[in-house]
Design a protein around this motif. Sequence first.
Motif, PDB file in Angstrom:
ATOM      1  N   THR A 102      73.348  67.994  38.248  1.00  0.00           N
ATOM      2  CA  THR A 102      72.553  68.750  39.218  1.00  0.00           C
ATOM      3  C   THR A 102      71.096  68.325  39.159  1.00  0.00           C
ATOM      4  O   THR A 102      70.455  68.117  40.193  1.00  0.00           O
ATOM      5  CB  THR A 102      72.683  70.266  38.955  1.00  0.00           C
ATOM      6  N   THR A 103      70.566  68.180  37.959  1.00  0.00           N
ATOM      7  CA  THR A 103      69.176  67.761  37.779  1.00  0.00           C
ATOM      8  C   THR A 103      68.947  66.372  38.370  1.00  0.00           C
ATOM      9  O   THR A 103      67.954  66.132  39.069  1.00  0.00           O
ATOM     10  CB  THR A 103      68.795  67.776  36.284  1.00  0.00           C
ATOM     11  N   ILE A 106      68.921  66.592  42.192  1.00  0.00           N
ATOM     12  CA  ILE A 106      67.663  67.177  42.681  1.00  0.00           C
ATOM     13  C   ILE A 106      66.538  66.144  42.612  1.00  0.00           C
ATOM     14  O   ILE A 106      65.778  65.979  43.570  1.00  0.00           O
ATOM     15  CB  ILE A 106      67.305  68.458  41.901  1.00  0.00           C
ATOM     16  N   HIS A 107      66.449  65.416  41.504  1.00  0.00           N
ATOM     17  CA  HIS A 107      65.420  64.380  41.385  1.00  0.00           C
ATOM     18  C   HIS A 107      65.585  63.308  42.458  1.00  0.00           C
ATOM     19  O   HIS A 107      64.588  62.854  43.049  1.00  0.00           O
ATOM     20  CB  HIS A 107      65.449  63.747  39.985  1.00  0.00           C
ATOM     21  N   ASP A 108      66.818  62.896  42.704  1.00  0.00           N
ATOM     22  CA  ASP A 108      67.071  61.888  43.744  1.00  0.00           C
ATOM     23  C   ASP A 108      66.645  62.383  45.117  1.00  0.00           C
ATOM     24  O   ASP A 108      66.032  61.655  45.887  1.00  0.00           O
ATOM     25  CB  ASP A 108      68.555  61.499  43.769  1.00  0.00           C
ATOM     26  N   LEU A 109      66.978  63.627  45.429  1.00  0.00           N
ATOM     27  CA  LEU A 109      66.605  64.199  46.726  1.00  0.00           C
ATOM     28  C   LEU A 109      65.093  64.311  46.878  1.00  0.00           C
ATOM     29  O   LEU A 109      64.548  64.052  47.948  1.00  0.00           O
ATOM     30  CB  LEU A 109      67.265  65.561  46.922  1.00  0.00           C
ATOM     31  N   VAL A 110      64.421  64.678  45.800  1.00  0.00           N
ATOM     32  CA  VAL A 110      62.967  64.764  45.837  1.00  0.00           C
ATOM     33  C   VAL A 110      62.363  63.389  46.028  1.00  0.00           C
ATOM     34  O   VAL A 110      61.457  63.181  46.855  1.00  0.00           O
ATOM     35  CB  VAL A 110      62.414  65.444  44.544  1.00  0.00           C
ATOM     36  N   ASN A 111      62.855  62.408  45.286  1.00  0.00           N
ATOM     37  CA  ASN A 111      62.338  61.031  45.385  1.00  0.00           C
ATOM     38  C   ASN A 111      62.554  60.424  46.760  1.00  0.00           C
ATOM     39  O   ASN A 111      61.751  59.598  47.212  1.00  0.00           O
ATOM     40  CB  ASN A 111      62.964  60.140  44.308  1.00  0.00           C
ATOM     41  N   LYS A 112      63.621  60.828  47.435  1.00  0.00           N
ATOM     42  CA  LYS A 112      63.897  60.310  48.778  1.00  0.00           C
ATOM     43  C   LYS A 112      63.189  61.125  49.852  1.00  0.00           C
ATOM     44  O   LYS A 112      63.334  60.850  51.039  1.00  0.00           O
ATOM     45  CB  LYS A 112      65.405  60.304  49.038  1.00  0.00           C
ATOM     46  N   GLY A 113      62.454  62.166  49.434  1.00  0.00           N
ATOM     47  CA  GLY A 113      61.728  63.005  50.396  1.00  0.00           C
ATOM     48  C   GLY A 113      62.598  63.977  51.141  1.00  0.00           C
ATOM     49  O   GLY A 113      62.168  64.550  52.155  1.00  0.00           O
ATOM     50  N   LEU A 114      63.831  64.178  50.694  1.00  0.00           N
ATOM     51  CA  LEU A 114      64.750  65.087  51.368  1.00  0.00           C
ATOM     52  C   LEU A 114      64.633  66.514  50.850  1.00  0.00           C
ATOM     53  O   LEU A 114      65.193  67.438  51.430  1.00  0.00           O
ATOM     54  CB  LEU A 114      66.187  64.590  51.216  1.00  0.00           C
ATOM     55  N   LEU A 115      63.922  66.672  49.748  1.00  0.00           N
ATOM     56  CA  LEU A 115      63.744  67.987  49.152  1.00  0.00           C
ATOM     57  C   LEU A 115      62.335  68.069  48.602  1.00  0.00           C
ATOM     58  O   LEU A 115      61.846  67.136  47.982  1.00  0.00           O
ATOM     59  CB  LEU A 115      64.775  68.193  48.010  1.00  0.00           C
ATOM     60  N   LYS A 116      61.681  69.167  48.914  1.00  0.00           N
ATOM     61  CA  LYS A 116      60.300  69.316  48.437  1.00  0.00           C
ATOM     62  C   LYS A 116      60.185  70.400  47.421  1.00  0.00           C
ATOM     63  O   LYS A 116      60.897  71.313  47.348  1.00  0.00           O
ATOM     64  CB  LYS A 116      59.374  69.609  49.612  1.00  0.00           C
TER      65      LYS A 116
END
Length: 116
Positions: A102-103, A106-116
């Motif tokens: 899960t962690t 979340i990091h991948d989504l943040v790095n891709k700009g899909l999650l802030k």
Amino acid sequence: MAKYPSQLQDKFNLRLPDGMKDIIAERAKANGRSINSEIIQMLQNVIDEDERMDSIIATDEEKMLSDPTLEMTTEERIEYYKEIDPAKAEMLKLQQKQWEETTTLIHDLVNKGLLK
């Protein structure tokens, strides 16, 4: 002149909000008690429940304070439980794996700009 037992008991005058006496009287009638006995029973129920909850809380606090794994890392807990409760050790391993996945997600989504 001898005093009756009720004359020796503690007394307390009580003011009730409008309508409350009627509600208590209905409960008392349904339970086959006097208004006084109904109020005493209601108070005793609250006291008993408070004592029961205090006992539950104290037991939970004792369990927490006596938990030898309280200050351990997840890896240390897994090692600890391998001997005494292998099923719990496996559950902890699974939880740790799910947490890591899960962690990472979340990091991948943040790095891709899909999650802030």
